[in-house]
Design a protein around this motif. Sequence first.
Motif, short mmCIF file in Angstrom:
data_model
loop_
_atom_site.label_atom_id
_atom_site.label_comp_id
_atom_site.label_asym_id
_atom_site.label_seq_id
_atom_site.Cartn_x
_atom_site.Cartn_y
_atom_site.Cartn_z
N PRO A 13 0.94 -1.27 0.13
CA PRO A 13 0.47 0.24 0.08
C PRO A 13 0.23 1.23 -0.03
O PRO A 13 0.05 1.61 -0.29
N TRP A 14 2.41 1.38 -0.09
CA TRP A 14 3.03 2.02 0.11
C TRP A 14 3.09 2.64 -0.64
O TRP A 14 3.93 3.65 -1.54
N LEU A 15 3.20 1.97 -2.35
CA LEU A 15 3.49 2.04 -3.53
C LEU A 15 2.96 3.29 -3.78
O LEU A 15 2.16 3.80 -4.04
N GLY A 27 1.71 7.45 2.05
CA GLY A 27 0.90 8.94 0.59
C GLY A 27 1.58 9.66 0.80
O GLY A 27 1.33 10.68 -0.06
N ILE A 28 2.42 10.12 1.51
CA ILE A 28 3.41 11.63 1.68
C ILE A 28 4.13 11.96 1.41
O ILE A 28 4.59 12.43 0.62
N GLY A 38 8.10 1.36 8.42
CA GLY A 38 6.82 1.37 8.21
C GLY A 38 6.35 -0.03 7.97
O GLY A 38 4.96 -0.91 8.16
N ALA A 39 7.25 -1.33 7.65
CA ALA A 39 5.96 -2.20 6.72
C ALA A 39 6.21 -3.05 8.04
O ALA A 39 4.86 -4.28 7.63
N LEU A 40 7.40 -3.08 9.07
CA LEU A 40 7.06 -3.87 9.59
C LEU A 40 5.89 -3.36 10.90
O LEU A 40 5.79 -3.93 11.35
N GLU A 41 5.84 -1.93 11.12
CA GLU A 41 4.84 -1.75 11.90
C GLU A 41 2.73 -2.60 11.42
O GLU A 41 2.34 -2.26 11.78
N ASP A 42 3.32 -2.21 10.07
CA ASP A 42 2.17 -2.24 9.37
C ASP A 42 1.48 -3.59 9.27
O ASP A 42 0.20 -4.09 9.45
N ALA A 43 2.77 -4.72 9.46
CA ALA A 43 3.06 -6.04 9.79
C ALA A 43 1.95 -6.49 10.55
O ALA A 43 1.98 -7.18 10.84
#
Length: 149
Positions: A13-15, A27-28, A38-43
């Motif tokens: 989703p960071w794409l 997105g920013i 961020g991916a570790l946190e979002d996972a």
Amino acid sequence: MTDGEKIAAAAMPWLGTPHVNQARVKGIGVDCGMLLIGALEDAGLVEKGAIEIAPYSNEWHLHHSEEWFLSYVKKYCVPITEADMAIGDFLMYQFGRCVSHGGIYIGNNQIIHAVIDQGVILSDLNDVMFLDVHGKSRLRGIYRFKGVK
């Protein structure tokens, strides 16, 4: 779902997020290192804010030889061989004097990473950007997340 699959799925989703040095807002703005966090946190593998990074310049790798970026990766990851690479592993590349770029392997020979002037993109592992001027790979290591203690 493995932790690696969770990491890769959380990164997608960071794409399209623009490249912004030291930022971590989907997105920013985000840079390559903050994308990994961020991916570790979002996972759901680390709590938001659990991994703290000292402020840094986006050109630190041009002026210093110490492996600053890699030292953070090694705190939370274990090195693995290319033969053992799996979805969700972190690929670390040398640009400048030391390791200064990272991305997440998402399978099918692709990596998701944040690139200056392009933002978060997908690239093929064989993309010319991962080669130096002599055609040698810039890849300096593959690391698997082991957790935060």
